[in-house]
Write a protein that holds these residues in place. Structure first.
Motif, PDB file in Angstrom:
ATOM      1  N   ALA A 164       0.811  -1.274   0.152  1.00 27.67           N
ATOM      2  CA  ALA A 164       0.205  -0.256  -0.083  1.00 27.67           C
ATOM      3  C   ALA A 164       0.735   1.392   0.009  1.00 27.67           C
ATOM      4  O   ALA A 164       2.184   1.164   0.108  1.00 27.67           O
ATOM      5  N   THR A 165       0.227   2.246  -0.084  1.00 25.27           N
ATOM      6  CA  THR A 165       0.922   3.570  -0.171  1.00 25.27           C
ATOM      7  C   THR A 165       1.356   3.999   1.365  1.00 25.27           C
ATOM      8  O   THR A 165       0.556   3.424   2.335  1.00 25.27           O
ATOM      9  N   ARG A 166       2.177   4.694   1.672  1.00 24.50           N
ATOM     10  CA  ARG A 166       2.449   5.118   2.859  1.00 24.50           C
ATOM     11  C   ARG A 166       1.331   6.128   3.483  1.00 24.50           C
ATOM     12  O   ARG A 166       1.064   5.927   4.722  1.00 24.50           O
ATOM     13  N   GLU A 167       0.586   6.934   2.438  1.00 28.42           N
ATOM     14  CA  GLU A 167      -0.343   7.762   3.019  1.00 28.42           C
ATOM     15  C   GLU A 167      -1.508   6.654   3.583  1.00 28.42           C
ATOM     16  O   GLU A 167      -2.115   7.064   4.338  1.00 28.42           O
ATOM     17  N   ALA A 168      -1.676   5.641   2.773  1.00 29.94           N
ATOM     18  CA  ALA A 168      -2.581   4.784   3.283  1.00 29.94           C
ATOM     19  C   ALA A 168      -2.507   4.071   4.624  1.00 29.94           C
ATOM     20  O   ALA A 168      -3.361   4.074   5.520  1.00 29.94           O
ATOM     21  N   ARG A 169      -1.391   3.999   4.979  1.00 24.75           N
ATOM     22  CA  ARG A 169      -0.903   3.509   6.220  1.00 24.75           C
ATOM     23  C   ARG A 169      -1.261   4.521   7.258  1.00 24.75           C
ATOM     24  O   ARG A 169      -1.854   4.229   8.338  1.00 24.75           O
ATOM     25  N   GLU A 170      -1.080   5.768   7.108  1.00 23.07           N
ATOM     26  CA  GLU A 170      -1.427   6.691   7.806  1.00 23.07           C
ATOM     27  C   GLU A 170      -2.820   6.927   8.070  1.00 23.07           C
ATOM     28  O   GLU A 170      -3.279   7.210   9.000  1.00 23.07           O
ATOM     29  N   TYR A 171      -3.832   6.629   6.952  1.00 19.53           N
ATOM     30  CA  TYR A 171      -5.212   6.952   7.017  1.00 19.53           C
ATOM     31  C   TYR A 171      -5.711   5.796   7.780  1.00 19.53           C
ATOM     32  O   TYR A 171      -6.906   5.891   8.269  1.00 19.53           O
ATOM     33  N   LEU A 172      -5.282   4.607   8.188  1.00 18.76           N
ATOM     34  CA  LEU A 172      -5.645   3.729   9.014  1.00 18.76           C
ATOM     35  C   LEU A 172      -5.886   4.087  10.274  1.00 18.76           C
ATOM     36  O   LEU A 172      -6.830   3.739  10.905  1.00 18.76           O
ATOM     37  N   HIS A 173      -5.356   5.455  10.878  1.00 19.20           N
ATOM     38  CA  HIS A 173      -5.695   5.913  11.992  1.00 19.20           C
ATOM     39  C   HIS A 173      -7.028   6.655  12.191  1.00 19.20           C
ATOM     40  O   HIS A 173      -7.638   6.979  13.239  1.00 19.20           O
ATOM     41  N   TYR A 174      -7.621   6.826  10.865  1.00 14.74           N
ATOM     42  CA  TYR A 174      -8.825   7.588  10.801  1.00 14.74           C
ATOM     43  C   TYR A 174     -10.014   6.636  10.845  1.00 14.74           C
ATOM     44  O   TYR A 174     -11.144   6.866  11.544  1.00 14.74           O
ATOM     45  N   ASP A 175      -9.742   5.757  10.122  1.00  8.79           N
ATOM     46  CA  ASP A 175     -11.103   4.476   9.896  1.00  8.79           C
ATOM     47  C   ASP A 175     -11.075   3.812  11.348  1.00  8.79           C
ATOM     48  O   ASP A 175      -9.892   3.287  11.632  1.00  8.79           O
ATOM     49  N   PRO A 176     -12.315   3.284  11.689  1.00  5.76           N
ATOM     50  CA  PRO A 176     -12.106   2.423  12.942  1.00  5.76           C
ATOM     51  C   PRO A 176     -11.599   0.843  12.641  1.00  5.76           C
ATOM     52  O   PRO A 176     -11.509   0.454  11.216  1.00  5.76           O
ATOM     53  N   THR A 177     -11.125   0.167  13.544  1.00 10.29           N
ATOM     54  CA  THR A 177     -10.498  -1.257  13.101  1.00 10.29           C
ATOM     55  C   THR A 177     -12.043  -2.210  12.914  1.00 10.29           C
ATOM     56  O   THR A 177     -12.928  -1.850  13.302  1.00 10.29           O
ATOM     57  N   PRO A 178     -11.418  -3.341  12.436  1.00 11.59           N
ATOM     58  CA  PRO A 178     -12.893  -4.274  12.496  1.00 11.59           C
ATOM     59  C   PRO A 178     -13.689  -4.481  13.454  1.00 11.59           C
ATOM     60  O   PRO A 178     -14.753  -4.719  13.588  1.00 11.59           O
ATOM     61  N   GLN A 179     -12.768  -4.644  14.693  1.00  6.11           N
ATOM     62  CA  GLN A 179     -13.356  -4.919  15.780  1.00  6.11           C
ATOM     63  C   GLN A 179     -14.218  -3.925  16.308  1.00  6.11           C
ATOM     64  O   GLN A 179     -15.472  -3.827  16.914  1.00  6.11           O
ATOM     65  N   GLN A 180     -13.685  -2.532  16.343  1.00  5.48           N
ATOM     66  CA  GLN A 180     -14.458  -1.392  16.691  1.00  5.48           C
ATOM     67  C   GLN A 180     -15.622  -1.321  15.763  1.00  5.48           C
ATOM     68  O   GLN A 180     -16.835  -1.023  16.302  1.00  5.48           O
ATOM     69  N   GLN A 181     -15.484  -1.554  14.408  1.00  4.99           N
ATOM     70  CA  GLN A 181     -16.716  -1.454  13.623  1.00  4.99           C
ATOM     71  C   GLN A 181     -17.699  -2.514  13.867  1.00  4.99           C
ATOM     72  O   GLN A 181     -19.163  -2.163  13.775  1.00  4.99           O
TER      73      GLN A 181
ATOM     74  N   HIS B 100     -27.124  -1.614   6.372  1.00  4.35           N
ATOM     75  CA  HIS B 100     -26.015  -1.720   5.125  1.00  4.35           C
ATOM     76  C   HIS B 100     -24.791  -2.501   5.761  1.00  4.35           C
ATOM     77  O   HIS B 100     -23.953  -2.742   4.794  1.00  4.35           O
ATOM     78  N   PHE B 101     -24.763  -2.602   6.977  1.00  5.82           N
ATOM     79  CA  PHE B 101     -23.384  -3.152   7.410  1.00  5.82           C
ATOM     80  C   PHE B 101     -23.589  -4.335   8.213  1.00  5.82           C
ATOM     81  O   PHE B 101     -22.737  -5.056   8.520  1.00  5.82           O
ATOM     82  N   GLY B 102     -24.883  -4.654   8.717  1.00  5.56           N
ATOM     83  CA  GLY B 102     -25.306  -5.596   9.607  1.00  5.56           C
ATOM     84  C   GLY B 102     -24.989  -6.940   9.276  1.00  5.56           C
ATOM     85  O   GLY B 102     -24.836  -8.098   9.822  1.00  5.56           O
ATOM     86  N   ALA B 103     -24.740  -7.433   7.660  1.00  4.06           N
ATOM     87  CA  ALA B 103     -24.876  -8.731   7.222  1.00  4.06           C
ATOM     88  C   ALA B 103     -23.086  -9.069   6.995  1.00  4.06           C
ATOM     89  O   ALA B 103     -22.958 -10.090   6.932  1.00  4.06           O
ATOM     90  N   PHE B 104     -22.455  -8.254   7.535  1.00  5.08           N
ATOM     91  CA  PHE B 104     -20.938  -8.345   7.470  1.00  5.08           C
ATOM     92  C   PHE B 104     -20.655  -8.931   8.900  1.00  5.08           C
ATOM     93  O   PHE B 104     -21.240  -8.408   9.907  1.00  5.08           O
ATOM     94  N   ASP B 105     -19.526  -9.794   8.916  1.00  8.42           N
ATOM     95  CA  ASP B 105     -19.288 -10.326  10.230  1.00  8.42           C
ATOM     96  C   ASP B 105     -17.604 -10.041  10.476  1.00  8.42           C
ATOM     97  O   ASP B 105     -16.913 -10.806   9.881  1.00  8.42           O
ATOM     98  N   TRP B 106     -17.319  -9.201  11.265  1.00 10.48           N
ATOM     99  CA  TRP B 106     -16.051  -8.819  11.844  1.00 10.48           C
ATOM    100  C   TRP B 106     -15.768  -9.144  13.285  1.00 10.48           C
ATOM    101  O   TRP B 106     -14.681  -8.875  13.768  1.00 10.48           O
ATOM    102  N   SER B 107     -16.459 -10.084  13.708  1.00 12.55           N
ATOM    103  CA  SER B 107     -16.391 -10.647  15.099  1.00 12.55           C
ATOM    104  C   SER B 107     -15.170 -11.193  15.548  1.00 12.55           C
ATOM    105  O   SER B 107     -14.712 -11.079  16.507  1.00 12.55           O
ATOM    106  N   ALA B 108     -14.426 -11.766  14.527  1.00 15.44           N
ATOM    107  CA  ALA B 108     -13.289 -12.635  14.802  1.00 15.44           C
ATOM    108  C   ALA B 108     -12.150 -11.922  13.589  1.00 15.44           C
ATOM    109  O   ALA B 108     -11.258 -12.885  13.540  1.00 15.44           O
TER     110      ALA B 108
END
Length: 330
Positions: free
Chosen positions: A94-111, A131-139
């Motif tokens: 990925a780009t270096r900027e994408a690595r920094e952008y990770l701090h903006y979005d929630p993590t899978p567990q947070q989401q 819109h997001f309830g069908a996805f499963d990030w529990s693990a």
């Protein structure tokens, strides 16, 4: 999530596009490049279930004994990134900027906690569930890039060249495009959300901008001379389809600038543009709330709001457009 397998489109010379079975938030296109010496992915699905489906379809197309040991991530939004966990040990580029952008979005567990714990009687809670309830990030464990770059990166996979180019801030901070010269193809990530008369798509959602950079990114895609363009979401395009998408972006940019100059607040401006009904075939018009607010920030220098604050505005506008849509999965 439905167990319907996405469409796998053979683009020729070892290149495939995996297209999800329906449109909507989180359902991103992915790529597979196969050579006699192995394979790589371009982007990943959103959760382990969908990523597992893509992995099964990918393995059907691999030479005996070959594996998938690299993933190129067009940007750091989870719907293009979080599925990389099904390839433990793979190099994630990925780009270096994408690595920094990770701090903006929630993590899978947070989401996961956010979606599962939201009150479905509120517009935001209902929207997240729908819109997001069908996805499963529990693990789902957080994944991070292992190789980061800025500028240009050229890779080889067997007999094929893979040209990766970072972009200025556009859909997010940290976008890139992937050009495959032998296949005359580009994977654009979310600088392009496509739609055709035969396969209508959804309104784009741009978190960073400005829209002038998104339009310039589309021009860079065309400048490669590619004949096949796989967008981040929606049907595969030819160059004429990209030019049509650029006309949409120019329209949204022009309206955002005019309404900003008239002193109309960002969310009200989004309502105005939605009300004009210029692109009635596109779904999820409430996503214009995000794109127009991003454009306003470049015009007035305001700070970046939290994701939850933005999504609350999106959900409120969606509820205004269709109050009966509250609750229940899409």
């Amino acid at each position: 999530m439905s167990n319907t397998v996405g469409d796998v489109v053979d683009l020729g010379r070892g290149l495939y596009a995996w297209l999800p079975p329906k449109r909507g938030w989180g359902l991103a296109n992915c790529g597979l490049l196969v050579s006699s010496r192995g394979a790589l992915w371009i982007d990943t699905p959103y959760d382990p279930f969908l990523a597992g489906q893509f992995l099964v379809e990918s393995q059907k197309r691999l030479p005996e004994g070959a594996g998938i040991d690299r993933v190129i991530v067009t940007h750091a939004n989870g719907d293009h990134f979080w599925g990389a966990g099904v390839l433990p040990g793979a190099e994630i580029i990925a780009t270096r900027e994408a690595r920094e952008y990770l701090h903006y979005d929630p993590t899978p567990q947070q989401q996961h906690r956010l979606v599962a714990g939201s009150d479905p009687s509120t517009p935001l809670g209902a929207y997240l569930a729908r819109h997001f309830g069908a996805f499963d990030w529990s693990a789902t464990e957080e994944v991070r890039p292992t190789t980061c770059f800025t500028g240009e990166l050229e890779l080889t996979l067997g007999e094929y060249t893979v040209q990766v180019s970072s972009l200025p801030s556009a859909h997010t901070a940290g976008d890139l495009i992937v050009h495959l010269p032998a296949q005359r193809a580009v994977f654009s990530g979310d600088v392009i959300f496509s739609s055709t008369p035969q396969q209508p798509g959804d309104h784009p959602v741009h978190w960073a901008g400005p829209l002038s950079n998104v339009i310039e990114a589309c021009e860079r895609v065309l400048a490669t001379g590619a004949e096949v363009i796989v967008p981040g979401h929606g049907p595969v395009l030819d160059p004429a389809g990209v030019r049509e998408h650029m006309r949409y972006l120019a329209y949204v940019r022009e309206r955002a600038h005019a309404l900003h100059a008239a002193g109309v607040p960002a969310t009200a401006a989004a309502r105005r543009v939605i009300g004009e009904g210029r692109y009635p075939a596109l779904g999820l018009p409430e996503r214009l709330v995000v794109t127009i607010a991003s454009e306003y920030r470049h015009l007035d220098g305001s700070g970046l709001p939290g994701v939850l604050e933005v999504m609350a505005d999106v959900a409120a506008v969606a509820h205004e457009l269709d109050p009966s849509s509250a609750g229940g999965p899409a």
